[in-house]
Scaffold this active site. Structure first.
Site, mmCIF file in Angstrom:
data_model
loop_
_atom_site.group_PDB
_atom_site.id
_atom_site.type_symbol
_atom_site.label_atom_id
_atom_site.label_comp_id
_atom_site.label_asym_id
_atom_site.label_seq_id
_atom_site.Cartn_x
_atom_site.Cartn_y
_atom_site.Cartn_z
ATOM 1 N N ASP A 84 75.474 -6.987 39.298
ATOM 2 C CA ASP A 84 74.372 -6.459 38.837
ATOM 3 C C ASP A 84 73.165 -7.277 38.702
ATOM 4 O OD1 ASP A 84 72.930 -4.937 36.992
ATOM 5 O OD2 ASP A 84 73.620 -6.084 35.164
ATOM 6 N N ASP A 86 69.752 -7.314 36.597
ATOM 7 C CA ASP A 86 68.933 -7.589 35.191
ATOM 8 C C ASP A 86 70.063 -8.140 34.114
ATOM 9 O OD1 ASP A 86 66.441 -6.017 35.342
ATOM 10 O OD2 ASP A 86 67.704 -4.825 36.363
#
Length: 294
Positions: A84, A86
């Site tokens: 991922d 963020d």
């Protein structure tokens, strides 16, 4: 055979390692001698017994800045990382920072938090937040990236070390290509999968182009990339922080919650709450001398 890796954000003492061994021994595990990956930073404890029981018992250790990763020995060194972006590979939520330029950060951040904890459907939450950014100048994307986006400590070292040892790397995010492209390049990811903001006449329209990268797309990326490389899922590592990451975290050979929200922490094989992303190198058995420093 299983391995428990103790990772300290401060100093890992012999006493803490001894406690871990004693806990495993007292709960019926056959425990071997400990091995320092890097003295007073990270240590391995090999054992036979129950993976579930060992994770439960070692989770009871209360030593402040200590992370524990318990996993099977087989396929410990992963050949594919799906990450991922963020609040995982970077320190911020890009959409929240974008909203700050429109004076809407608190409103958008509240929606983001509910989406990351699993209270809101990701697609609906994304569309609602992006709609609030309609009319913003395209130039704000680059301005926000330069001013607000910082790589998470250890991100580049993690990816570059795994690649140096033959792994493939993919950044997959519900965030936006305007951020993910440069971030992926800066860290050294082989591939980037992200959402694209619709722009017309130099302005954000408040729309996101299809297909939207959501939890299902993240899982599909994991399985497709593993299949393309001829890898079993046991040879993969997935890392993220929110509810949107849960399917890929639970499907990977080693699923890590990085400073995770509760739902992601509960789903993950292990959580890194204290150390930076280099903890995932120790988790794979890499001593510091084999790292490629970023």
């Amino acid at each position: 055979m299983f391995v428990a890796t103790l990772i300290a954000a401060g100093k890992l003492t012999d006493e803490v390692v001894r406690e871990a061994i004693d806990r495993l021994d007292m709960t019926g595990h056959d425990v071997g001698a400990p091995h320092w990956l890097d003295e007073h930073d990270a240590a391995d404890i090999y054992f036979q017994g129950s993976l579930v029981s060992a994770r439960s018992e070692l989770a009871k250790m209360d030593h402040g800045a200590l992370d524990v990763v318990v996993q099977p020995m087989g396929d410990r060194t992963k050949k594919l990382i799906i990450a991922d972006m963020d609040s995982t590979m970077i320190t911020v939520e890009c959409i929240d920072e974008l909203a700050d330029y429109a004076g809407l950060k608190d409103q958008v951040a509240a929606i983001t938090k509910r989406a990351m904890t699993g209270e809101l459907d990701f697609r609906a939450a994304l569309e609602e937040r992006v709609a609030l950014l309609g009319g913003m100048s395209e130039g704000v994307l680059a301005e926000c990236r330069y001013e607000r986006v910082k790589l998470t400590r250890g991100a580049r070292t993690l990816v570059q070390t795994m690649k140096a040892h033959g792994a493939h790397s993919v950044l997959v995010t519900g965030g936006f290509t305007a951020f993910a492209g440069p971030v992926g390049e800066a860290i050294g990811f082989d591939k980037v999968v992200a959402n694209e903001l619709v722009i017309k006449d130099g302005m954000l329209t408040g729309k996101v182009a299809e297909p939207i990268v959501d939890k299902d797309a993240k899982l599909a990326t994991l399985t497709a990339e593993a299949a393309k490389l001829g890898l079993p899922l046991a040879a993969t590592l997935a890392v993220g922080d929110g509810a949107n990451d849960i399917p890929m975290i639970t499907s990977a050979g080693l699923g890590i919650g990085y400073h995770p929200h509760p739902a992601a922490e509960e789903a993950a094989d292990a959580a890194i709450r204290h150390h930076d992303l280099t903890a995932l190198l120790w988790a794979q058995g890499y001593p510091r001398r084999s790292w490629v420093l970023g």
